[in-house]
Design a protein around this motif. Sequence first.
Motif, PDB file in Angstrom:
ATOM      1  N   ALA A  69      74.072  37.506 -36.238  1.00  0.00           N
ATOM      2  CA  ALA A  69      72.942  36.781 -35.629  1.00  0.00           C
ATOM      3  C   ALA A  69      71.680  36.970 -36.463  1.00  0.00           C
ATOM      4  N   SER A  70      71.536  38.140 -37.065  1.00  0.00           N
ATOM      5  CA  SER A  70      70.382  38.420 -37.920  1.00  0.00           C
ATOM      6  C   SER A  70      70.377  37.471 -39.106  1.00  0.00           C
ATOM      7  N   TYR A  71      71.531  37.332 -39.747  1.00  0.00           N
ATOM      8  CA  TYR A  71      71.632  36.435 -40.904  1.00  0.00           C
ATOM      9  C   TYR A  71      71.427  34.981 -40.490  1.00  0.00           C
ATOM     10  N   ALA A  72      71.983  34.593 -39.357  1.00  0.00           N
ATOM     11  CA  ALA A  72      71.872  33.207 -38.896  1.00  0.00           C
ATOM     12  C   ALA A  72      70.431  32.845 -38.543  1.00  0.00           C
ATOM     13  N   ALA A  73      69.646  33.814 -38.117  1.00  0.00           N
ATOM     14  CA  ALA A  73      68.249  33.551 -37.747  1.00  0.00           C
ATOM     15  C   ALA A  73      67.367  33.311 -38.967  1.00  0.00           C
ATOM     16  N   VAL A  74      67.743  33.833 -40.124  1.00  0.00           N
ATOM     17  CA  VAL A  74      66.902  33.721 -41.325  1.00  0.00           C
ATOM     18  C   VAL A  74      66.633  32.259 -41.703  1.00  0.00           C
ATOM     19  N   PRO A  75      67.639  31.409 -41.858  1.00  0.00           N
ATOM     20  CA  PRO A  75      67.336  30.012 -42.211  1.00  0.00           C
ATOM     21  C   PRO A  75      66.471  29.299 -41.167  1.00  0.00           C
ATOM     22  N   VAL A  76      66.647  29.648 -39.911  1.00  0.00           N
ATOM     23  CA  VAL A  76      65.843  29.018 -38.857  1.00  0.00           C
ATOM     24  C   VAL A  76      64.384  29.451 -38.989  1.00  0.00           C
ATOM     25  N   MET A  77      64.152  30.746 -39.182  1.00  0.00           N
ATOM     26  CA  MET A  77      62.781  31.234 -39.335  1.00  0.00           C
ATOM     27  C   MET A  77      62.116  30.613 -40.561  1.00  0.00           C
ATOM     28  N   VAL A  78      62.833  30.565 -41.659  1.00  0.00           N
ATOM     29  CA  VAL A  78      62.271  29.994 -42.890  1.00  0.00           C
ATOM     30  C   VAL A  78      61.963  28.513 -42.689  1.00  0.00           C
ATOM     31  N   SER A  79      62.877  27.800 -42.069  1.00  0.00           N
ATOM     32  CA  SER A  79      62.661  26.375 -41.811  1.00  0.00           C
ATOM     33  C   SER A  79      61.412  26.154 -40.968  1.00  0.00           C
ATOM     34  N   PHE A  80      61.253  26.943 -39.911  1.00  0.00           N
ATOM     35  CA  PHE A  80      60.065  26.827 -39.065  1.00  0.00           C
ATOM     36  C   PHE A  80      58.807  27.156 -39.861  1.00  0.00           C
ATOM     37  N   GLY A  81      58.854  28.207 -40.668  1.00  0.00           N
ATOM     38  CA  GLY A  81      57.697  28.611 -41.457  1.00  0.00           C
ATOM     39  C   GLY A  81      57.259  27.529 -42.423  1.00  0.00           C
ATOM     40  N   VAL A  82      58.222  26.905 -43.085  1.00  0.00           N
ATOM     41  CA  VAL A  82      57.915  25.829 -44.034  1.00  0.00           C
ATOM     42  C   VAL A  82      57.365  24.623 -43.283  1.00  0.00           C
ATOM     43  N   GLU A  83      58.037  24.257 -42.201  1.00  0.00           N
ATOM     44  CA  GLU A  83      57.625  23.091 -41.418  1.00  0.00           C
ATOM     45  C   GLU A  83      56.213  23.262 -40.859  1.00  0.00           C
ATOM     46  N   LEU A  84      55.907  24.454 -40.355  1.00  0.00           N
ATOM     47  CA  LEU A  84      54.604  24.706 -39.747  1.00  0.00           C
ATOM     48  C   LEU A  84      53.554  25.136 -40.763  1.00  0.00           C
ATOM     49  N   GLU A  85      53.992  25.334 -42.010  1.00  0.00           N
ATOM     50  CA  GLU A  85      53.118  25.817 -43.075  1.00  0.00           C
ATOM     51  C   GLU A  85      52.469  27.146 -42.691  1.00  0.00           C
ATOM     52  N   ARG A  86      53.276  28.018 -42.105  1.00  0.00           N
ATOM     53  CA  ARG A  86      52.816  29.351 -41.711  1.00  0.00           C
ATOM     54  C   ARG A  86      53.872  30.368 -42.089  1.00  0.00           C
TER      55      ARG A  86
END
Length: 161
Positions: free
Chosen positions: A54-71
């Motif tokens: 679950a830790s590994y699976a969360a990484v792409p989601v967090m990165v995607s959100f960060g890029v999308e939100l520019e944060r």
Amino acid sequence: MRMDDERWVGLEGGYRVPFDPRTLLVHLRLAPEDAVLWSELIEGLYHQGDVGEASYAAVPVMVSFGVELERMPWQMLALVASIEMARNQGENPDVPGWLAEEYGAALSTLAEECMKRLPEIEGEEAARGMLCILALWKGFSIYARVLGEYSEAELVEMLPA
């Protein structure tokens, strides 16, 4: 991995018990600076050096959100770096084959974003997080570990005058 993928339900987090981070991830997308939400997510995905799928699976989601939100909240940077440093350490599993490409691409994307944003970043935690991600990306795991584990004040105390 899509947020509606059924595999989330059975993935283990840092305590080696099933942990589904999707609700926290969605809330963090809406409130990326919420310290309580980050604390809960970190607690579920990373525990004293232990991580799970679950830790590994969360990484792409967090990165995607960060890029999308520019944060790039410092908590995200620190959590991603901690997960990556824990990979294959102790009894931690490797990134599952079905997730490996997406996980690797997320780390590269995050490193590229860090390079773009580093000149404008403020705050020691965010700067350390970005430098840690860059060190991991370039294969300098010892430098990443030092950046992740020690503040500038702690390093000053260690170094000779």
